[in-house]
Design a protein around this motif. Sequence first.
Motif: not given
Length: 98
Positions: A30, A32-34, A50-53, A59, A61
């Motif tokens: 997981y 917190c930012t890209p 990539q899974i948002i939220n 995020w 992966w």
Amino acid sequence: MAAGKAVVRCNGCAKTQTLRPSRIEPCDGYYCTPERGPKDDQPPGLVREQIINAAGGFWGWRDVVPTQEDMDAIGRARAIMALGQAKQIVDEAVGGIA
């Protein structure tokens, strides 16, 4: 920590979120930012989702074996990218002549 809660830690920093397990999508990691996302390449033969939220505001992966549909989509994306690169080369060549 409240009963029935799980702590999710960002892979790239010390930030955490405490959530109910039902609010957490299982992932390999997981962030917190890209900028704090996965730094390594995925293993050969796998694709990275990539899974948002995936866990609250984090995020996530996961590296998975691609389906035939995934492979078809990757092929189409590569073809579009190649066409874009070819157009850029032609545009630069034509622009340099004028």
